[in-house]
Design an enzyme around this catalytic site. Structure first.
Site, PDB file in Angstrom:
ATOM      1  N   ARG A  51     -20.781-100.770  40.490  1.00 11.66           N
ATOM      2  CA  ARG A  51     -20.109-102.077  40.573  1.00 11.66           C
ATOM      3  C   ARG A  51     -18.748-102.117  39.900  1.00 11.66           C
ATOM      4  O   ARG A  51     -17.842-102.811  40.337  1.00 11.66           O
ATOM      5  CB  ARG A  51     -21.015-103.155  39.968  1.00 11.66           C
ATOM      6  N   LYS A 166     -36.613 -89.399  39.695  1.00 12.66           N
ATOM      7  CA  LYS A 166     -37.740 -89.874  38.894  1.00 12.66           C
ATOM      8  C   LYS A 166     -37.254 -91.072  38.066  1.00 12.66           C
ATOM      9  O   LYS A 166     -36.088 -91.069  37.687  1.00 12.66           O
ATOM     10  CB  LYS A 166     -38.205 -88.693  38.058  1.00 12.66           C
ATOM     11  N   HIS A 196     -36.187 -82.138  38.926  1.00 12.72           N
ATOM     12  CA  HIS A 196     -35.284 -81.038  38.583  1.00 12.72           C
ATOM     13  C   HIS A 196     -36.006 -79.952  37.782  1.00 12.72           C
ATOM     14  O   HIS A 196     -35.545 -78.836  37.681  1.00 12.72           O
ATOM     15  CB  HIS A 196     -34.047 -81.536  37.841  1.00 12.72           C
ATOM     16  N   GLU A 234     -42.288 -80.939  22.251  1.00 15.25           N
ATOM     17  CA  GLU A 234     -40.971 -80.879  21.616  1.00 15.25           C
ATOM     18  C   GLU A 234     -41.020 -81.353  20.174  1.00 15.25           C
ATOM     19  O   GLU A 234     -41.972 -82.032  19.768  1.00 15.25           O
ATOM     20  CB  GLU A 234     -39.933 -81.642  22.436  1.00 15.25           C
ATOM     21  N   ASP A 253     -43.857 -90.060  31.580  1.00 13.16           N
ATOM     22  CA  ASP A 253     -42.557 -89.400  31.417  1.00 13.16           C
ATOM     23  C   ASP A 253     -42.640 -87.910  31.744  1.00 13.16           C
ATOM     24  O   ASP A 253     -41.715 -87.353  32.333  1.00 13.16           O
ATOM     25  CB  ASP A 253     -42.081 -89.581  29.966  1.00 13.16           C
ATOM     26  N   HIS A 258     -43.485 -84.002  35.791  1.00 15.80           N
ATOM     27  CA  HIS A 258     -43.160 -82.577  35.706  1.00 15.80           C
ATOM     28  C   HIS A 258     -44.379 -81.660  35.647  1.00 15.80           C
ATOM     29  O   HIS A 258     -44.452 -80.662  36.358  1.00 15.80           O
ATOM     30  CB  HIS A 258     -42.300 -82.324  34.471  1.00 15.80           C
TER      31      HIS A 258
HETATM   32  N1  LIG Z   1     -29.780 -89.651  32.758  1.00 19.27           N
HETATM   33  C1  LIG Z   1     -30.637 -88.673  32.955  1.00 19.27           C
HETATM   34  O1  LIG Z   1     -30.521 -87.569  32.403  1.00 19.27           O
HETATM   35  C2  LIG Z   1     -31.786 -88.868  33.914  1.00 19.27           C
HETATM   36  C3  LIG Z   1     -32.750 -87.851  34.045  1.00 19.27           C
HETATM   37  C4  LIG Z   1     -33.806 -88.022  34.968  1.00 19.27           C
HETATM   38  C5  LIG Z   1     -33.875 -89.178  35.706  1.00 19.27           C
HETATM   39  N2  LIG Z   1     -32.931 -90.162  35.555  1.00 19.27           N
HETATM   40  C6  LIG Z   1     -33.026 -91.358  36.399  1.00 19.27           C
HETATM   41  O2  LIG Z   1     -31.831 -91.450  37.174  1.00 19.27           O
HETATM   42  C7  LIG Z   1     -31.460 -92.813  37.351  1.00 19.27           C
HETATM   43  C8  LIG Z   1     -30.047 -93.006  36.803  1.00 19.27           C
HETATM   44  O3  LIG Z   1     -30.050 -92.729  35.418  1.00 19.27           O
HETATM   45  P1  LIG Z   1     -28.782 -92.949  34.476  1.00 19.27           P
HETATM   46  O4  LIG Z   1     -29.196 -92.478  33.137  1.00 19.27           O
HETATM   47  O5  LIG Z   1     -27.567 -92.368  35.094  1.00 19.27           O
HETATM   48  O6  LIG Z   1     -28.671 -94.545  34.480  1.00 19.27           O
HETATM   49  P2  LIG Z   1     -27.433 -95.411  34.009  1.00 19.27           P
HETATM   50  O7  LIG Z   1     -26.609 -94.668  33.017  1.00 19.27           O
HETATM   51  O8  LIG Z   1     -27.981 -96.746  33.649  1.00 19.27           O
HETATM   52  O9  LIG Z   1     -26.548 -95.531  35.333  1.00 19.27           O
HETATM   53  C9  LIG Z   1     -26.870 -96.295  36.434  1.00 19.27           C
HETATM   54  C10 LIG Z   1     -25.570 -96.874  36.986  1.00 19.27           C
HETATM   55  O10 LIG Z   1     -25.933 -97.665  38.115  1.00 19.27           O
HETATM   56  C11 LIG Z   1     -24.870 -98.589  38.315  1.00 19.27           C
HETATM   57  N3  LIG Z   1     -25.431 -99.782  38.948  1.00 19.27           N
HETATM   58  C12 LIG Z   1     -26.219-100.730  38.372  1.00 19.27           C
HETATM   59  N4  LIG Z   1     -26.496-101.691  39.271  1.00 19.27           N
HETATM   60  C13 LIG Z   1     -25.886-101.333  40.424  1.00 19.27           C
HETATM   61  C14 LIG Z   1     -25.814-101.933  41.708  1.00 19.27           C
HETATM   62  N5  LIG Z   1     -26.427-103.083  41.981  1.00 19.27           N
HETATM   63  N6  LIG Z   1     -25.091-101.296  42.666  1.00 19.27           N
HETATM   64  C15 LIG Z   1     -24.464-100.124  42.396  1.00 19.27           C
HETATM   65  N7  LIG Z   1     -24.496 -99.527  41.201  1.00 19.27           N
HETATM   66  C16 LIG Z   1     -25.208-100.128  40.220  1.00 19.27           C
HETATM   67  C17 LIG Z   1     -24.316 -98.914  36.930  1.00 19.27           C
HETATM   68  O11 LIG Z   1     -22.895 -98.835  36.958  1.00 19.27           O
HETATM   69  P3  LIG Z   1     -22.033-100.210  37.172  1.00 19.27           P
HETATM   70  O12 LIG Z   1     -22.289-101.031  35.960  1.00 19.27           O
HETATM   71  O13 LIG Z   1     -20.626 -99.740  37.324  1.00 19.27           O
HETATM   72  O14 LIG Z   1     -22.576-100.817  38.415  1.00 19.27           O
HETATM   73  C18 LIG Z   1     -24.859 -97.810  36.033  1.00 19.27           C
HETATM   74  O15 LIG Z   1     -23.875 -97.112  35.331  1.00 19.27           O
HETATM   75  C19 LIG Z   1     -32.516 -93.630  36.628  1.00 19.27           C
HETATM   76  O16 LIG Z   1     -33.507 -94.012  37.537  1.00 19.27           O
HETATM   77  C20 LIG Z   1     -33.099 -92.654  35.614  1.00 19.27           C
HETATM   78  O17 LIG Z   1     -34.418 -92.982  35.265  1.00 19.27           O
HETATM   79  C21 LIG Z   1     -31.894 -90.010  34.676  1.00 19.27           C
END
Ligand SMILES: NC(=O)c1ccc[n+]([C@@H]2O[C@H](COP(=O)([O-])OP(=O)(O)OC[C@H]3O[C@@H](n4cnc5c(N)ncnc54)[C@H](OP(=O)(O)O)[C@@H]3O)[C@@H](O)[C@H]2O)c1
Length: 514
Positions: A51, A166, A196, A234, A253, A258
């Site tokens: 966004r 996930k 992954h 861990e 988790d 996994h």
């Molecule tokens: N981070 C990891 O290492 C990791 C590992 C495994 C799984 N995951 C999974 O991967 C997913 C993403 O994780 P993340 O850590 O990257 O989350 P995050 O940091 O919260 O990022 C999600 C992004 O989605 C955007 N967003 C929110 N609402 C939106 C909408 N309506 N339309 C378009 N964009 C929108 C937001 O940016 P804006 O505010 O600019 O919209 C936000 O930065 C999650 O489901 C998480 O559980 C993450």
């Protein structure tokens, strides 16, 4: 056709959640690595959607430090090339207007880059947004006829696929609802449920180890194997993620996601060949054959725990900020699962994961049964010796990637004295191969149409079914008294030791004496 031979087809990779942590830290650096390895077709485009307003150049500038952080010796020309193919579109992907604007941007990029209508969506947003976004993708007409097996000319049809991160649901019901929503928009062959963890070298090498050798298959069953331990433990605690973790816990988790994948590769029947269809069919049969845990005896089949204070400032899980009062969320879980199939009936599998434990380790321990008879039992020299140590095979996934086999051997010298020997083979032996981020090869697989390492709908649902007794009300007895029931730096609650001890078994570390 073996999908490894399928070409990587250019597409527009549309990442929803472009401003997020996963995109910057993992996905874009992974695409750089794939470009550097020559695997990313030159007309592939990456379109980030979230966004916050920003231009293409602003987003590229935001991503560059992450690519550098990930690759100390960043190849400037490769990065410049990848960056020139990265685009950004600000939109709320849950709204009709937002998604229609995304659709127009995809169309523009497709005609500029000649990606032939191929689109790979990646859901990298909070899981609560998965269903609304999939519904918008569908309503915006972004999924046209997929590349079906029956296409007149399959090489000439466009495809639209989706990678789903996930967590895949929070329980059996939400996972089924998400599957139905995905199924209304995409064919199952176009849905890539990513884990992954699976790209880890050792997990794939399990398949090679089992099926490219003749030695193991004849003994890989309940007749010869006493039990299997699969652990991912861990030393760190929950840290800043208490609010997220308190809704999740170790079973959701780590175990349901996994460790079930590792379980499937250890327990599966030999697939006919290494193709997505055959590998996935065999994986489904594994989760499908898990015996339901009796709801009135759940506490007998698991050990759950929460780490306590460490005496140096960490108040322990339950007293941490963000954890609900009286929370019974587990930071440690060990589950005992049984199979109702010919290969594994009577051989339990123990799946264990926990935080703030004594060591950081991920491993699979295959504990064989003792020999049917001890031929040496009457030798006087052995009279006071303990019985023969059964063979044990350990796949160590982290911190070291190796394989070790314990077997009995004669101690050199007069008479017969028997000692166990440990034979260790390093599996990370090719130091010249660059270590790549796990997401890159998986995204390339999705571009190639290879679902081998992705989870199928039925596999996800049956994995949830298998863990639900440990999560719902039936687990109340196992959760009572959970608070502070293990000390940081230990191997978990006493109930974990007892889970194995009541059947005369021990965890690997007790056996190693650490
Ligand atoms: N981070 C990891 O290492 C990791 C590992 C495994 C799984 N995951 C999974 O991967 C997913 C993403 O994780 P993340 O850590 O990257 O989350 P995050 O940091 O919260 O990022 C999600 C992004 O989605 C955007 N967003 C929110 N609402 C939106 C909408 N309506 N339309 C378009 N964009 C929108 C937001 O940016 P804006 O505010 O600019 O919209 C936000 O930065 C999650 O489901 C998480 O559980 C993450």
């Amino acid at each position: 056709m073996p999908t490894q031979n399928l070409p990587v087809e250019p597409c527009i990779l549309v990442i929803f959640g472009a401003s997020g942590d996963l995109t910057a830290r993992k996905l874009v650096p992974a695409m750089y690595e794939m470009a550097k390895a020559g695997l990313l077709p030159s007309n592939t485009r990456i379109l980030g959607v979230s966004r916050r307003p920003k231009s293409d150049d602003e987003w590229r500038a935001e991503l560059e430090p992450w690519a550098r952080k990930h690759n100390a010796d960043l190849d400037e020309s490769v990065w410049r090339d990848v960056a020139s193919r990265i685009h950004y579109h600000a939109a709320d992907a849950t709204t009709a207007d937002g998604m229609e604007a995304v659709a127009r941007r995809i169309e523009d990029l497709d005609s500029q880059a000649n990606t032939r209508g191929n689109v790979l969506f990646f859901l990298s947003v909070a899981s609560s947004l998965y269903e609304p976004i999939v519904e918008r993708i569908d309503a915006a007409g972004l999924v046209v006829e997929g590349k079906r097996w029956c296409s007149l000319d399959p090489t000439n049809a466009s495809w639209q696929r989706i990678i789903v991160e996930k967590p895949f649901g929070e329980d059996d019901q939400t996972a089924r609802a998400l599957n139905r929503t995905l199924g209304r928009a995409f064919e199952e062959e176009a849905i890539y449920r990513i884990d992954h963890y699976l790209a880890k070298e050792i997990v794939q090498s399990l398949l090679v180890f089992r099926f490219a050798n003749v030695l193991w298959e004849p003994v890989w069953n309940q007749q010869f194997i006493d039990h299997v331990q699969i652990s991912a433990v861990e030393t760190v605690g929950v840290g800043q993620r208490t609010a997220f973790y308190d809704q999740t816990g170790a079973i959701r988790d780590m175990i349901q996601s996994h460790l079930f994948q590792v379980l499937a590769f250890v327990a599966m029947e030999p697939p006919t060949d290494y193709t997505p269809h055959h590998v996935r069919n065999e994986k489904v049969k594994v989760t499908d054959a898990i015996c339901p845990t009796p709801l009135d005896r759940v506490a007998e089949f698991c050990a759950l725990g929460q780490y306590g204070p460490d005496g140096t400032g960490d108040p322990g899980y339950a007293a941490s900020e963000g954890v609900a009062a009286g929370s019974t969320t587990e930071t440690f879980a060990a589950l005992q699962l049984h199979f109702e199939n010919w290969r594994w009936a009577g051989t339990p599998f123990y799946l264990r994961s926990g935080k703030r434990l004594a060591e950081k380790r991920t491993e699979v321990v295959v504990q064989f049964k003792p020999p049917a008879a001890n031929l040496f039992r009457k030798l006087p020299i052995l009279a006071d010796a303990k019985s023969l140590e059964p063979n044990r095979l350990v796949f160590s996934i982290a911190p070291d990637e190796n394989l070790s086999l314990r077997f009995e051997a004669k101690r050199p010298g007069f008479g017969i004295r028997i000692d166990p020997l440990e034979m260790v083979a390093a599996l990370d032996r090719n130091g010249d191969e660059p270590v790549v981020e796990a997401y890159g090869p998986l995204i390339i697989d999705a571009m190639r149409g290879d679902q081998t390492l992705f989870k199928s709908r039925i596999e996800v649902e049956s994995a949830w079914d298998a863990v639900m007794p440990f999560l719902n009300d039936a687990s109340a007895a196992a959760r009572s008294g959970i608070r502070d029931n293990y000390a940081p730096g230990s191997w978990g609650p006493e109930s974990a030791r007892a889970l194995l001890a009541r059947h005369g078994r021990r965890w690997y570390e007790e056996d190693r004496g650490t």
